[in-house]
Enzyme design. Sequence first.
Site, PDB file in Angstrom:
ATOM      1  N   TYR A 169       0.849  -1.212   0.000  1.00 40.04           N
ATOM      2  CA  TYR A 169       0.000   0.000   0.000  1.00 40.04           C
ATOM      3  C   TYR A 169       0.885   1.263   0.000  1.00 40.04           C
ATOM      4  O   TYR A 169       0.493   2.312  -0.492  1.00 40.04           O
ATOM      5  CB  TYR A 169      -0.956  -0.027   1.195  1.00 40.04           C
ATOM      6  CG  TYR A 169      -2.175   0.844   1.008  1.00 40.04           C
ATOM      7  CD1 TYR A 169      -3.063   0.617  -0.028  1.00 40.04           C
ATOM      8  CD2 TYR A 169      -2.440   1.900   1.873  1.00 40.04           C
ATOM      9  CE1 TYR A 169      -4.189   1.418  -0.206  1.00 40.04           C
ATOM     10  CE2 TYR A 169      -3.559   2.699   1.718  1.00 40.04           C
ATOM     11  CZ  TYR A 169      -4.426   2.458   0.676  1.00 40.04           C
ATOM     12  OH  TYR A 169      -5.539   3.254   0.506  1.00 40.04           O
TER      13      TYR A 169
ATOM     14  N   LYS B  13      -2.891   8.483   2.911  1.00 38.53           N
ATOM     15  CA  LYS B  13      -4.107   8.326   3.731  1.00 38.53           C
ATOM     16  C   LYS B  13      -3.871   8.858   5.150  1.00 38.53           C
ATOM     17  O   LYS B  13      -4.790   9.411   5.770  1.00 38.53           O
ATOM     18  CB  LYS B  13      -4.545   6.853   3.785  1.00 38.53           C
ATOM     19  CG  LYS B  13      -5.083   6.312   2.455  1.00 38.53           C
ATOM     20  CD  LYS B  13      -6.280   7.097   1.934  1.00 38.53           C
ATOM     21  CE  LYS B  13      -6.963   6.405   0.778  1.00 38.53           C
ATOM     22  NZ  LYS B  13      -7.924   7.281   0.086  1.00 38.53           N
TER      23      LYS B  13
HETATM   24  P1  NAD Z   1     -12.432   4.060  -8.035  1.00 37.71           P
HETATM   25  O1  NAD Z   1     -11.295   3.782  -8.976  1.00 37.71           O
HETATM   26  O2  NAD Z   1     -13.767   3.635  -8.456  1.00 37.71           O
HETATM   27  O3  NAD Z   1     -12.473   5.588  -7.639  1.00 37.71           O
HETATM   28  C1  NAD Z   1     -11.317   6.397  -7.582  1.00 37.71           C
HETATM   29  C2  NAD Z   1     -11.724   7.726  -8.181  1.00 37.71           C
HETATM   30  O4  NAD Z   1     -10.639   8.664  -8.075  1.00 37.71           O
HETATM   31  C3  NAD Z   1     -12.065   7.614  -9.691  1.00 37.71           C
HETATM   32  O5  NAD Z   1     -13.371   8.095  -9.907  1.00 37.71           O
HETATM   33  C4  NAD Z   1     -11.044   8.522 -10.336  1.00 37.71           C
HETATM   34  O6  NAD Z   1     -11.559   9.185 -11.483  1.00 37.71           O
HETATM   35  C5  NAD Z   1     -10.748   9.487  -9.212  1.00 37.71           C
HETATM   36  N1  NAD Z   1      -9.505  10.231  -9.442  1.00 37.71           N
HETATM   37  C6  NAD Z   1      -8.247   9.758  -9.529  1.00 37.71           C
HETATM   38  N2  NAD Z   1      -7.397  10.765  -9.852  1.00 37.71           N
HETATM   39  C7  NAD Z   1      -8.158  11.895  -9.961  1.00 37.71           C
HETATM   40  C8  NAD Z   1      -7.889  13.242 -10.296  1.00 37.71           C
HETATM   41  N3  NAD Z   1      -6.650  13.660 -10.587  1.00 37.71           N
HETATM   42  N4  NAD Z   1      -8.911  14.127 -10.312  1.00 37.71           N
HETATM   43  C9  NAD Z   1     -10.180  13.739 -10.036  1.00 37.71           C
HETATM   44  N5  NAD Z   1     -10.512  12.460  -9.732  1.00 37.71           N
HETATM   45  C10 NAD Z   1      -9.494  11.551  -9.687  1.00 37.71           C
HETATM   46  O7  NAD Z   1     -11.994   3.336  -6.673  1.00 37.71           O
HETATM   47  P2  NAD Z   1     -12.617   3.361  -5.207  1.00 37.71           P
HETATM   48  O8  NAD Z   1     -12.056   2.148  -4.539  1.00 37.71           O
HETATM   49  O9  NAD Z   1     -14.059   3.580  -5.262  1.00 37.71           O
HETATM   50  O10 NAD Z   1     -11.889   4.621  -4.549  1.00 37.71           O
HETATM   51  C11 NAD Z   1     -12.595   5.667  -3.922  1.00 37.71           C
HETATM   52  C12 NAD Z   1     -11.914   6.043  -2.613  1.00 37.71           C
HETATM   53  O11 NAD Z   1     -12.073   4.972  -1.685  1.00 37.71           O
HETATM   54  C13 NAD Z   1     -10.408   6.277  -2.714  1.00 37.71           C
HETATM   55  O12 NAD Z   1     -10.060   7.354  -1.855  1.00 37.71           O
HETATM   56  C14 NAD Z   1      -9.838   4.995  -2.167  1.00 37.71           C
HETATM   57  O13 NAD Z   1      -8.528   5.134  -1.671  1.00 37.71           O
HETATM   58  C15 NAD Z   1     -10.834   4.723  -1.069  1.00 37.71           C
HETATM   59  N6  NAD Z   1     -10.834   3.369  -0.520  1.00 37.71           N
HETATM   60  C16 NAD Z   1     -10.966   2.296  -1.338  1.00 37.71           C
HETATM   61  C17 NAD Z   1     -10.956   1.016  -0.792  1.00 37.71           C
HETATM   62  C18 NAD Z   1     -11.077  -0.182  -1.665  1.00 37.71           C
HETATM   63  O14 NAD Z   1     -10.718  -1.287  -1.217  1.00 37.71           O
HETATM   64  N7  NAD Z   1     -11.568  -0.063  -2.887  1.00 37.71           N
HETATM   65  C19 NAD Z   1     -10.814   0.843   0.600  1.00 37.71           C
HETATM   66  C20 NAD Z   1     -10.702   1.972   1.408  1.00 37.71           C
HETATM   67  C21 NAD Z   1     -10.708   3.235   0.843  1.00 37.71           C
END
Ligand code: NAD
Length: 273
Positions: free
Chosen positions: A173, A180
């Site tokens: 990670y 984070k």
């Molecule tokens: P996802 O890929 O569906 O969403 C990530 C989003 O970030 C996308 O919509 C992308 O367009 C956007 N993004 C990236 N760079 C960008 C930029 N420069 N400008 C604007 N938008 C940008 O994946 P997700 O898992 O839904 O991620 C959403 C959040 O949840 C993130 O912060 C991620 O770290 C967090 N998260 C995810 C998990 C998991 O296991 N999937 C767990 C905990 C936290």
Amino acid sequence: MNQVLEEAPAEQSLVPNLLKGKTGLVLGVANKWSIAWAIAQSLSKAGMRLAFTYQGERLQKNVSSLAETLGPDVPLYPCDVTDEQQIKDLFKSVANDFDGLDCVIHSMAFAKREELAGEFLNTSKEGYLMAQEISAYSLTAVCREALPLMENRGGGSIVTLTYYGGEKVVPNYNVMGVAKAALEMSVRYLAEDLGPRNIRINAISAGPIKTLAASGVSGFSNITEVMKEKAPLRRNIEAAEVGDTALFLVSPLSRGITGEVLHVDAGYHIKGF
Ligand code: NAD
């Protein structure tokens, strides 16, 4: 699971009209697996009127076809958070379409694939700064621009997404864990600044969910296996569970909570073994 929850039809909210008359902006939908989309569905079912951003033309069609399922006249705006002008323009457009904002969902993160494998020691300066800019700093920039629109409504609620790898070392990670940690601390400093304006801000620390972003983390499926084995609930979580927690954090039910990192991870973070 409690019988009432089990029996609730998936397409209905358990709390219809809880957010009726409220408006929200959702940043971070890429496709139907995005956590931001699960959150949008929970908020919309509870009556909130939503607008969405999309990152670049490549994702516009995806976000537009999902937004259409919520009804007519759902505004969409382009926003790449690495461009401060786009963030400013975004909130100018929101101000034209809505008379204020009650909620902002910040569900975005990015690090280069090569930074999410192997040793953290090898993190490049460029990769480090990019992860911080998109995944942590953007929250502060978004809050600053959202502020006047929330003040128009007498307050509001902001929710961001974080992960356990910002508290403890999780293999691969790496640079995202450091981003984070910065994001979670930003939530606390922002809570102090925004609190006197009746604006709350909290983070949801979600357990691993299969999404586009998660697929960039090397060995992601191992993380979900460990979770299933060790979490007190002995299972992984679903995006809809994060959606309903966001609904709680956005609603008046959580009016006494700010600066918090709430874990939606089947209890995994409490384990010491
Ligand atoms: P996802 O890929 O569906 O969403 C990530 C989003 O970030 C996308 O919509 C992308 O367009 C956007 N993004 C990236 N760079 C960008 C930029 N420069 N400008 C604007 N938008 C940008 O994946 P997700 O898992 O839904 O991620 C959403 C959040 O949840 C993130 O912060 C991620 O770290 C967090 N998260 C995810 C998990 C998991 O296991 N999937 C767990 C905990 C936290």
